[in-house]
Design a protein around this motif. Structure first.
Motif, PDB file in Angstrom:
ATOM      1  N   THR A  77     -47.047  -7.217  -9.736  1.00  0.00           N
ATOM      2  CA  THR A  77     -47.578  -8.347 -10.756  1.00  0.00           C
ATOM      3  C   THR A  77     -48.618  -8.819 -10.055  1.00  0.00           C
ATOM      4  O   THR A  77     -48.660  -9.699  -9.122  1.00  0.00           O
ATOM      5  N   PRO A  78     -49.838  -9.035 -10.813  1.00  0.00           N
ATOM      6  CA  PRO A  78     -51.063  -9.686 -10.197  1.00  0.00           C
ATOM      7  C   PRO A  78     -50.773 -11.170 -10.362  1.00  0.00           C
ATOM      8  O   PRO A  78     -50.212 -11.659 -11.186  1.00  0.00           O
ATOM      9  N   LEU A  79     -51.287 -12.084  -9.289  1.00  0.00           N
ATOM     10  CA  LEU A  79     -51.384 -13.423  -9.555  1.00  0.00           C
ATOM     11  C   LEU A  79     -52.221 -14.002 -10.797  1.00  0.00           C
ATOM     12  O   LEU A  79     -53.261 -13.415 -10.880  1.00  0.00           O
TER      13      LEU A  79
END
Length: 151
Positions: A77-79
């Motif tokens: 999950t990207p920030l």
């Protein structure tokens, strides 16, 4: 800044800390439990970050500061933008907690990460507070102080 109901609940619990630390701890623990392990990473990070602030021991604060940072990073999950802007504060708090327990090497490493991420901060009140906090903790680290002081 997010203005949804969950964030409003979090900040209501945080405000309790100025009046009643135990009530704030209870409210934040309840929110932590409600969010669960699969809860939104930003919310989990914010709750854990503020739980660190209402701990009675440096070790307790270190535990929750570690959880706050760990909550930001979910594999695959990207920030999000909110978390990217929150990282300098998370690293700064973790640096200060390591300092308070006397782990100066870990504190210096976390402080370097806080400095490295500070470039995402705007030149506004929040950005200035975080940058001043980095400088303050750096000074305390130079002295190898484990005193609890306001940042």
């Amino acid at each position: 800044m997010m203005t949804d109901d969950r964030m409003a609940d979090i900040y209501a619990a945080v405000r309790l800390g100025g009046v009643n630390r135990e009530a704030a701890r209870q409210a934040l623990h309840l929110l932590w439990d409600q969010l669960g392990a699969d809860g939104d990473p930003l919310y989990r990070s914010v709750v854990a970050h503020h739980l660190a602030d209402v701990q009675d021991t440096a070790e307790g604060a270190l535990l929750w500061d570690t959880r706050a940072l760990d909550s930001a990073f979910v594999p695959g999950t990207p920030l999000g933008e909110g978390l990217l802007g929150f990282l300098p504060s998370l690293y700064l708090s973790l640096a200060d907690s390591h300092r308070l327990v006397g782990d100066f090497d870990a504190a210096r490493m976390q402080l370097a990460l806080a400095r490295g991420h500070a470039n995402v901060l705007a030149d506004d009140a929040y950005g200035r507070v975080i940058r001043a906090g980095v400088d303050h903790v750096a000074t305390l680290l130079e002295a190898e102080s484990t005193e609890r002081v306001a940042c």
